[in-house]
Enzyme design. Structure first.
Site, short mmCIF file in Angstrom:
data_model
loop_
_atom_site.label_atom_id
_atom_site.label_comp_id
_atom_site.label_asym_id
_atom_site.label_seq_id
_atom_site.Cartn_x
_atom_site.Cartn_y
_atom_site.Cartn_z
N CYS A 16 -1.52 -2.95 7.68
CA CYS A 16 -1.22 -4.36 7.83
C CYS A 16 -0.29 -4.77 6.69
O CYS A 16 -0.34 -4.21 5.60
CB CYS A 16 -2.45 -5.27 7.78
SG CYS A 16 -3.62 -5.01 9.10
N ARG A 75 3.99 -1.00 8.33
CA ARG A 75 2.59 -0.96 7.91
C ARG A 75 1.63 -1.21 9.08
O ARG A 75 0.42 -1.11 8.93
CB ARG A 75 2.33 -2.03 6.84
CG ARG A 75 3.16 -1.84 5.60
CD ARG A 75 2.88 -2.95 4.61
NE ARG A 75 1.55 -2.87 4.06
CZ ARG A 75 1.23 -2.19 2.98
NH1 ARG A 75 2.16 -1.53 2.33
NH2 ARG A 75 -0.01 -2.17 2.53
N TRP A 79 -2.21 -3.73 11.85
CA TRP A 79 -2.66 -2.42 12.35
C TRP A 79 -4.15 -2.59 12.58
O TRP A 79 -4.92 -2.73 11.63
CB TRP A 79 -2.38 -1.34 11.32
CG TRP A 79 -2.65 0.04 11.84
CD1 TRP A 79 -1.81 0.82 12.57
CD2 TRP A 79 -3.85 0.80 11.68
NE1 TRP A 79 -2.41 2.02 12.87
CE2 TRP A 79 -3.66 2.04 12.33
CE3 TRP A 79 -5.07 0.56 11.03
CZ2 TRP A 79 -4.64 3.03 12.37
CZ3 TRP A 79 -6.05 1.55 11.07
CH2 TRP A 79 -5.83 2.78 11.74
N ASN A 139 -4.98 -8.20 4.44
CA ASN A 139 -4.76 -6.75 4.55
C ASN A 139 -5.95 -6.07 3.88
O ASN A 139 -6.29 -6.40 2.75
CB ASN A 139 -3.45 -6.40 3.81
CG ASN A 139 -3.24 -4.91 3.66
OD1 ASN A 139 -3.73 -4.12 4.47
ND2 ASN A 139 -2.51 -4.52 2.64
N GLY A 140 -6.58 -5.12 4.58
CA GLY A 140 -7.75 -4.44 4.01
C GLY A 140 -8.93 -4.59 4.95
O GLY A 140 -8.76 -4.92 6.13
N GLU A 163 4.13 21.12 9.79
CA GLU A 163 4.93 19.89 9.68
C GLU A 163 5.77 19.67 10.94
O GLU A 163 5.89 18.53 11.41
CB GLU A 163 5.80 19.99 8.41
CG GLU A 163 6.76 18.83 8.18
CD GLU A 163 6.10 17.47 8.03
OE1 GLU A 163 4.86 17.38 7.95
OE2 GLU A 163 6.84 16.47 8.02
N LYS A 209 5.45 16.34 13.25
CA LYS A 209 6.58 15.48 13.60
C LYS A 209 6.63 15.26 15.11
O LYS A 209 6.78 14.14 15.57
CB LYS A 209 7.92 16.10 13.15
CG LYS A 209 8.20 16.09 11.67
CD LYS A 209 8.43 14.73 11.06
CE LYS A 209 7.16 14.08 10.60
NZ LYS A 209 6.57 14.36 9.36
N GLU A 252 3.54 13.12 16.46
CA GLU A 252 3.40 11.72 16.06
C GLU A 252 4.46 10.82 16.67
O GLU A 252 4.22 9.64 16.87
CB GLU A 252 3.32 11.55 14.54
CG GLU A 252 4.57 11.78 13.77
CD GLU A 252 4.38 11.59 12.26
OE1 GLU A 252 3.55 10.76 11.86
OE2 GLU A 252 5.08 12.27 11.50
N HIS A 301 -6.11 35.06 17.45
CA HIS A 301 -7.55 34.81 17.32
C HIS A 301 -8.00 33.61 18.17
O HIS A 301 -8.97 32.95 17.83
CB HIS A 301 -7.92 34.58 15.85
CG HIS A 301 -7.70 35.81 15.02
ND1 HIS A 301 -8.52 36.91 15.09
CD2 HIS A 301 -6.72 36.13 14.14
CE1 HIS A 301 -8.08 37.84 14.27
NE2 HIS A 301 -6.98 37.40 13.68
N LYS A 314 2.71 3.25 8.49
CA LYS A 314 3.33 4.08 7.46
C LYS A 314 2.39 4.34 6.28
O LYS A 314 2.27 5.46 5.82
CB LYS A 314 4.60 3.38 6.97
CG LYS A 314 5.38 4.14 5.91
CD LYS A 314 6.07 5.33 6.51
CE LYS A 314 6.87 6.11 5.49
NZ LYS A 314 7.21 7.44 6.00
C1 AGP Z 1 3.92 11.66 8.16
O1 AGP Z 1 4.92 11.78 9.10
C2 AGP Z 1 2.83 10.79 8.44
N1 AGP Z 1 3.19 9.61 9.08
C3 AGP Z 1 1.60 10.82 7.57
O2 AGP Z 1 1.00 12.04 7.85
C4 AGP Z 1 1.71 10.64 6.05
O3 AGP Z 1 2.37 11.72 5.48
C5 AGP Z 1 0.29 10.48 5.47
O4 AGP Z 1 -0.28 9.33 6.00
C6 AGP Z 1 0.27 10.44 3.96
O5 AGP Z 1 0.99 9.35 3.47
P1 AGP Z 1 1.37 9.25 1.94
O6 AGP Z 1 2.29 10.37 1.63
O7 AGP Z 1 2.04 7.92 1.82
O8 AGP Z 1 0.11 9.33 1.14
#
Ligand code: AGP
Length: 606
Positions: free
Chosen positions: A2, A27, A74, A100-101, A478, A482, A485, A501, A601
């Site tokens: 948020c 956010r 969010w 927020n929180g 990674e 990508k 997500e 396995h 984010k």
């Molecule tokens: C990455 O593409 C993500 N959106 C997510 O995994 C992110 O890396 C994770 O939430 C950690 O965030 P930070 O690096 O701000 O702690």
């Protein structure tokens, strides 16, 4: 998660707050809303869905006024509906709050307020705040906030406006970020610096346990108990360009393209001629014989490479822990341990909690963060700046490669401090680092047609597997993150040796398997992986050396990558086509690459 914002000054608050919400929507973007004060009442506009839905509503029913608060959500408590969108008010509508929180004890508070006659509209935890305020309000907003604040458990940053105080915004912080910005005759508040631009030139970070009252020209700060605190503003160094898309169609595309300059910046900050400069950590690293990396998501993948670097270069025992796991264990604290928290945002709740746990056990904590004024940075004993510049796309790209490069420099530093490498070896490693920005720039321009062709071919596939070994295992993880997500394609990364396995059962003629296969020490093993997939009619996308004809001959499509002289740094090049592949698949599936569904984010809740 948020984002909250506020404005008081000569401009129309509505237009300033819309820009602020645009900058904060990374956010959370389930719903958005604002409350604007005119001289008689609080006017509220809110809408579920993306910010443009609120904009449409405002264009039909504008709100005029020079003071207001706003929110982009969010969802945590309650579905992402208009009713649950912020701001929330008390029944009379004379107090409005954005938050927020999470108010962890909201159910207890809600039951108590309901028993006293309060009527709730939403399912949110936030709505208890205006109702608690209404219960004690007798005309002094600050006194009302001070009276209720100790009842709120959990983490929060909130802003409140009161109908009978049309030129004031009241804010409180306990655990969630909140900044106050100051410009010419105007004050702003926001969860993050970009949302203060361009009107504020200076900012201050409110600390936990502080309240602030914003009026046009000034801010008054005090502790929850009323002790006056002198505001200390800092200059905002960030500019509007760095938080705009420029000519790119998305922040993700812009941030992918920025990687060479980010890596060059890191290089310049750490290299002076033939020497690696010492990071200013304020910690004596000589006695460190055990490093624990704590991180989440993409930052955790970077940490896996950090482990390889530290083990290879400094010969130090390294553990990598997922923050949300570490925080609920009872980790053993032994002398000589150093915790390194890695976080782009510096606000990830799980990483922050695990950092605090480590500190409670007297383990020194260093952090690698992109946002230098973040909570994680401020609570660490030492900070390494990531220098990636604002990363706004939800999918981390430039922050990942920056983390990997910075961790390599950190490993070299530790190796030198521990006496594990001599001058000659150090020179060789620095020579390996120098060409990386240029190699990344060339790699980004390489074979775009093939990445596009693969994306087109495999856009309909509803699952994809990524395989890598050694340093390319984190690349596989990674690459898979990508893809899933931003395109919502189910994707999993596996260590090549693990594939047989269990996961190999997934292989069918319609399954694309991305094999990361540069000519490194694991090359032959990866070729065997490819053959195993081919034998079961799986489709191969290979990532490998541009001149590797063997690979080109056995893959359906090959993404060529350039080679780093230092094999440890090769994953910085191997990840690049996978970022672009994910981007093109997402576009092909009409997904919003910057704001994928269900994500935010910075993950500031558990
Ligand atoms: C990455 O593409 C993500 N959106 C997510 O995994 C992110 O890396 C994770 O939430 C950690 O965030 P930070 O690096 O701000 O702690």
């Amino acid at each position: 998660m948020c984002g909250i914002a506020g404005y008081i000054g000569p401009m129309q608050a509505e237009s300033v707050l819309l820009v602020a919400l645009e900058r904060l929507k990374y956010r959370g973007y389930d719903s958005a809303g604002m409350a604007i004060l005119d001289s008689h009442e609080i006017l509220i506009r809110k809408s579920e869905g993306r910010l443009r839905q609120l904009e449409e509503q405002l264009s039909m029913r504008p709100v005029l006024g020079h003071c207001g608060i706003a929110h982009t959500r969010w969802a945590t408590h309650g579905a992402p509906t208009t009713i649950n969108a912020h701001p929330h008010t008390c029944a009379r509508g004379n107090i409005a709050v954005v938050h927020n929180g999470i108010i962890e004890n909201h159910e207890v508070l809600r039951s108590r307020l309901q028993a006293a006659g309060a009527i709730f509209q939403s399912q949110t935890d936030t709505e208890v705040i205006p109702n608690l305020l209404a219960q004690v309000y007798t005309g002094d907003p600050l006194a009302a906030i001070q009276a209720i604040i100790s009842e709120l458990q959990g983490s929060f940053a909130f802003a409140a406006v009161f109908e009978d105080h049309p030129d004031h915004i009241f804010v409180a912080r306990q655990g969630s970020p909140l900044l106050v910005g100051r410009g010419e005759g105007q004050m702003l508040l926001a969860s993050d610096i970009p949302a203060l631009l361009p009107h504020a030139h200076e900012y201050l970070q409110l600390e936990d346990g502080q309240l602030a009252v914003l009026t046009r020209g000034q801010v008054r700060i005090c502790s929850f108990s009323g002790a006056v605190i002198e505001p200390a503003f800092k200059t905002i160094e960030m500019n509007v360009e760095s938080v705009s898309k420029g000519d790119y169609d998305s922040f993700m595309a812009k941030e992918i393209a920025e990687q060479p300059e980010v890596l060059q910046r890191i290089l310049e900050s750490r290299l002076r001629g033939d020497t690696l400069t010492d990071p200013d950590l304020g910690i004596d690293l000589r006695g460190i014989n055990h490093v624990v990396f704590l991180a989440a998501g993409t930052s955790w993948h970077a940490a896996l490479l950090g482990k390889r670097f530290l083990e290879s270069l400094a010969r130090i025992h390294v553990e990598v822990d997922i923050s949300s796991e570490y925080r609920y264990r009872n980790p053993v604290a032994s002398g000589g341990t150093l915790v390194v928290a890695i976080s782009q945002s510096g606000e990830t709740a799980d990483t922050l909690a695990s950092l605090r746990l480590a500190k409670s056990k007297f383990i020194p904590v260093v952090s690698l963060v992109n946002v230098m004024d973040s909570t994680i940075a401020r609570e660490s004993d030492g900070v390494m700046p990531l220098l990636a510049g604002p990363e706004i796309g939800v999918a981390s790209t430039k922050a990942y490669t920056a983390q990997v490069f910075a961790l390599y420099a950190f490993a070299l530093h530790l190796a030198r401090v521990k006496g594990r490498i001599d001058g000659e070896q150090m020179r060789r490693h620095l020579d390996g680092m120098r060409p990386i920005p240029e190699l990344v720039a060339h790699s980004l321009a390489l074979a775009e047609d093939r990445v596009l062709a693969a994306a087109e071919l495999f856009t309909p596939a509803n699952a994809t597997v990524f395989l890598g070994r050694g340093g390319e295992f984190p690349t596989a993880l990674e690459g898979a993150l990508k893809l899933k997500e931003i395109s919502y394609v189910h994707a999993m990364g596996y260590a090549g040796g693990e594939f047989k396995h269990g996961p190999i059962a997934l292989v069918t003629p319609s399954l694309p398997v991305v094999c990361i296969c540069p000519r490194d020490a694991m090359y032959e093993k990866m070729i065997s992986n490819i053959e195993e997939v081919r034998a079961r009619q799986g489709r191969i996308i290979a990532v490998g050396d541009a001149d590797d004809d063997t690979l080109a001959g056995i893959a359906d499509i090959c993404f060529p990558v350039l080679r780093s002289e230092d094999e440890l740094l090769q994953p910085l090049l191997s990840i690049l086509p996978l970022q672009r592949y994910a981007y093109h698949v997402a576009r092909g599936r009409n997904c919003d690459v910057d704001q994928p569904r269900n994500l935010a984010k910075s993950v500031t809740v558990e």
